[in-house]
Design an enzyme around this catalytic site. Structure first.
Site, PDB file in Angstrom:
ATOM      1  N   ASP A   1      -1.465  -7.306  -2.390  1.00  0.00           N
ATOM      2  CA  ASP A   1      -0.030  -7.060  -2.220  1.00  0.00           C
ATOM      3  C   ASP A   1       0.827  -8.131  -2.887  1.00  0.00           C
ATOM      4  OD1 ASP A   1      -0.716  -4.851  -0.735  1.00  0.00           O
ATOM      5  OD2 ASP A   1       0.546  -5.359   0.983  1.00  0.00           O
TER       6      ASP A   1
ATOM      7  N   VAL B   1       1.864   7.093 -19.278  1.00  0.00           N
ATOM      8  CA  VAL B   1       3.101   6.328 -19.413  1.00  0.00           C
ATOM      9  C   VAL B   1       2.984   5.452 -20.658  1.00  0.00           C
ATOM     10  CG1 VAL B   1       4.607   4.600 -18.362  1.00  0.00           C
ATOM     11  CG2 VAL B   1       3.494   6.317 -16.928  1.00  0.00           C
TER      12      VAL B   1
ATOM     13  N   THR C   1       0.849  -1.200   0.000  1.00  0.00           N
ATOM     14  CA  THR C   1       0.000   0.000   0.000  1.00  0.00           C
ATOM     15  C   THR C   1       0.880   1.244   0.000  1.00  0.00           C
ATOM     16  OG1 THR C   1      -1.869  -1.097   1.093  1.00  0.00           O
ATOM     17  CG2 THR C   1      -1.736   1.302   1.293  1.00  0.00           C
TER      18      THR C   1
ATOM     19  N   GLU D   1       1.120   4.165  -2.809  1.00  0.00           N
ATOM     20  CA  GLU D   1       0.853   5.574  -2.485  1.00  0.00           C
ATOM     21  C   GLU D   1       2.082   6.457  -2.702  1.00  0.00           C
ATOM     22  OE1 GLU D   1      -2.053   6.394  -2.286  1.00  0.00           O
ATOM     23  OE2 GLU D   1      -3.066   4.544  -1.751  1.00  0.00           O
TER      24      GLU D   1
END
Length: 319
Positions: A290, A251, A226, A230
């Protein structure tokens, strides 16, 4: 009759208070099952409050387009930009008062993820192996500031960054990355401020349940990603789907995504956008668990480099 009415009213008030306490407890104890990042929503609110911010961010984009391939300049440590990190801990419960060890574990994750030292880096599929990148930025824990609070949740209006609202003001935000850990509420894991915003609110906010590798960390968001996600925003990276159906993350080497992905998508996961590309679901700027995110791209690295080069939005960190 009057006594009956008073008694009934008191009972209703007690029930309402109990429900309020229950809601607050649920907000603190229920772990998120899907990633929720409020960065885009916070940006939209800031743009609405400050029309000049849009001009400033457009200037940053123009600079990024021009200098995105120039690489880092200024103060480097072992060839890398080194960023001091201040962690501001706002806690109501002992679980929210995360340990020094948990905080250090998060710094360690950032150092691995931004230097291609994460153990799952080699899981990047062959299709994307040519664009997976070592960003080359290191993080050093500078200071931990702790403050007890009675607030059950903080929301996303930056109250945790303001002393007058019970929070902690950022420390040297033009030369140090400030991270606040607090119970955000609303199923939000974290959010960040993009380059160009006010220094008084600059930094990253993360719920303590999704911070680092130990203590209050909750699966499937217990690997410290996380913060990687961020901090990516703080370094000017957008969500990989561009916060719109088949949108742009600005991108070139990241495939166009339909929308955000959750959980652990099976590979290959095809987009239905033009050209039906295989989506880069393992990119840190998607919404997957994750364990399913483990790469930045070369284009993202170049975009990050632009903000730290001379004249860039965060050049003060490289001086």
């Amino acid at each position: 009759m009057k006594k009956v009415i008073i008694t009934t009213f008191a009972a209703l008030m007690l029930f309402a208070c109990q429900n309020e306490q229950s809601d607050a407890t649920n907000s603190e104890t229920m772990a998120a099952s899907r990633r929720g990042c409020a960065t885009q929503e916070v940006l939209e609110a800031q743009l609405k409050a400050d029309p000049m911010l849009a001009i400033k961010m457009n200037e940053i984009e123009a600079f990024t387009a021009k200098h995105g391939l120039s690489g880092f300049t200024g103060r480097l440590v072992n060839g890398k930009i080194e960023i001091p990190v201040v962690v501001n801990v706002l806690y109501r419960t002992s679980a929210q008062n995360i340990s020094d060890a948990q905080i250090q574990s998060q710094i360690d994750v950032l150092n691995k993820d931004f230097n291609a030292l994460n153990s799952d880096y080699n899981n990047v599929p062959a299709l994307f192996s040519g664009v997976k990148a070592n960003v080359g930025i290191t993080f050093v824990l500078d200071q931990i500031i702790r403050k007890s609070t009675t607030k059950t949740s903080w929301g996303t209006n930056d109250a945790m960054k303001k002393t007058a609202q019970g929070g902690i003001a950022p420390t040297s935000p033009t030369t140090k990355l400030n991270i606040w850990t607090c119970n955000i509420g609303g199923g939000i894991l974290g959010y960040a401020q993009f380059p160009g915003g006010a220094s008084s609110t600059d930094g990253v906010v993360i719920d303590p349940r999704y911070f680092g590798l130990s203590g209050a960390a909750n699966a499937p968001f217990n690997l410290g990603r996380t913060a990687t996600h961020e901090v990516g925003h703080w370094m000017n990276l957008r969500h990989i789907w561009g916060d719109a159906t088949c949108g742009s993350d600005l991108v070139a080497d990241t495939p166009t995504h339909n929308e955000e992905n959750y959980g652990v998508p099976a590979y290959p996961h095809y987009s239905t956008c033009s050209g039906t590309p295989v989506e880069m679901t393992m990119n840190y700027m998607d919404y997957v668990d994750d364990a399913a995110m483990y790469m930045f791209s070369t284009g993202q690295k170049n975009r990050i480099a632009a903000i730290f080069t001379a004249g860039g939005a965060r050049a003060s960190f490289a001086q």
